[in-house]
Design a protein around this motif. Sequence first.
Motif, PDB file in Angstrom:
ATOM      1  N   PHE A   1       0.836  -1.197   0.000  1.00 25.19           N
ATOM      2  CA  PHE A   1       0.000   0.000   0.000  1.00 25.19           C
ATOM      3  C   PHE A   1       0.875   1.254   0.000  1.00 25.19           C
ATOM      4  O   PHE A   1       0.545   2.261   0.597  1.00 25.19           O
ATOM      5  N   GLY A   2       2.009   1.164  -0.670  1.00 22.99           N
ATOM      6  CA  GLY A   2       2.911   2.297  -0.775  1.00 22.99           C
ATOM      7  C   GLY A   2       3.910   2.407   0.363  1.00 22.99           C
ATOM      8  O   GLY A   2       4.787   3.255   0.324  1.00 22.99           O
ATOM      9  N   PHE A   3       3.799   1.574   1.368  1.00 20.92           N
ATOM     10  CA  PHE A   3       4.705   1.647   2.517  1.00 20.92           C
ATOM     11  C   PHE A   3       5.733   0.531   2.450  1.00 20.92           C
ATOM     12  O   PHE A   3       5.391  -0.617   2.170  1.00 20.92           O
ATOM     13  N   ILE A   4       6.985   0.873   2.713  1.00 21.51           N
ATOM     14  CA  ILE A   4       8.042  -0.139   2.707  1.00 21.51           C
ATOM     15  C   ILE A   4       8.835  -0.126   4.012  1.00 21.51           C
ATOM     16  O   ILE A   4       9.802  -0.857   4.150  1.00 21.51           O
TER      17      ILE A   4
ATOM     18  N   LYS B   1      10.677  -0.849  10.413  1.00 20.89           N
ATOM     19  CA  LYS B   1      11.237   0.128  11.351  1.00 20.89           C
ATOM     20  C   LYS B   1      10.387   0.275  12.610  1.00 20.89           C
ATOM     21  O   LYS B   1      10.842   0.807  13.609  1.00 20.89           O
ATOM     22  N   ILE B   2       9.148  -0.189  12.546  1.00 22.94           N
ATOM     23  CA  ILE B   2       8.252  -0.092  13.701  1.00 22.94           C
ATOM     24  C   ILE B   2       8.646  -1.176  14.692  1.00 22.94           C
ATOM     25  O   ILE B   2       8.828  -2.334  14.319  1.00 22.94           O
ATOM     26  N   THR B   3       8.755  -0.800  15.944  1.00 23.66           N
ATOM     27  CA  THR B   3       9.137  -1.752  16.971  1.00 23.66           C
ATOM     28  C   THR B   3       8.187  -2.951  16.991  1.00 23.66           C
ATOM     29  O   THR B   3       6.989  -2.793  16.801  1.00 23.66           O
ATOM     30  N   ARG B   4       8.730  -4.115  17.184  1.00 28.54           N
ATOM     31  CA  ARG B   4       7.948  -5.352  17.100  1.00 28.54           C
ATOM     32  C   ARG B   4       7.121  -5.629  18.355  1.00 28.54           C
ATOM     33  O   ARG B   4       5.984  -6.059  18.270  1.00 28.54           O
TER      34      ARG B   4
ATOM     35  N   ILE C   1      -0.833  -2.180  13.202  1.00 27.89           N
ATOM     36  CA  ILE C   1      -0.794  -1.318  12.012  1.00 27.89           C
ATOM     37  C   ILE C   1      -0.902  -2.171  10.759  1.00 27.89           C
ATOM     38  O   ILE C   1      -1.693  -1.879   9.854  1.00 27.89           O
ATOM     39  N   LYS C   2      -0.120  -3.235  10.691  1.00 26.51           N
ATOM     40  CA  LYS C   2      -0.176  -4.113   9.516  1.00 26.51           C
ATOM     41  C   LYS C   2      -1.565  -4.724   9.350  1.00 26.51           C
ATOM     42  O   LYS C   2      -2.061  -4.878   8.238  1.00 26.51           O
ATOM     43  N   LYS C   3      -2.217  -5.044  10.460  1.00 23.44           N
ATOM     44  CA  LYS C   3      -3.560  -5.632  10.415  1.00 23.44           C
ATOM     45  C   LYS C   3      -4.560  -4.673   9.763  1.00 23.44           C
ATOM     46  O   LYS C   3      -5.471  -5.096   9.051  1.00 23.44           O
ATOM     47  N   HIS C   4      -4.383  -3.378   9.988  1.00 25.84           N
ATOM     48  CA  HIS C   4      -5.276  -2.393   9.366  1.00 25.84           C
ATOM     49  C   HIS C   4      -5.141  -2.401   7.840  1.00 25.84           C
ATOM     50  O   HIS C   4      -6.066  -2.011   7.136  1.00 25.84           O
TER      51      HIS C   4
END
Length: 120
Positions: free
Chosen positions: A26-29, A33-36, A64-67
């Motif tokens: 969705f345009g994000f790569i 970088k987001i803390t796990r 966030i990924k779930k959204h």
Amino acid sequence: MPKPDLVIRQREQVLKQGEVEITPYFGFIDFHKITRDNGGVFFFYNEKNELLFVGKARKIRQRIKKHFEDNVSPVKDHRNEIHKIEIYEIEDAVEREIYETYAINEFKAKYNVDKVFFER
């Protein structure tokens, strides 16, 4: 609100890291970088910097990924509008709740339906 711990923006180009290509989701790569394992609050913005959605999670990267994957997400029909994500790491569950409710109402998040105290 404090300053975000991380801001990731939508990018259309494909990055090459060594020999591996990273294709946009969705345009994000930059989800890596987001803390796990940390909790926090996140804000989704459109390209006009208007707040679309505020959420919180015990494990913020997964949420966030779930959204972007889930069919029940409040932003499922608006994923292509999201151009920037701000992440605030907040470990305390009560603080996350307070920040989320405050941000939804203070900044009038467009697609939040719960915890709304203002008239649309």
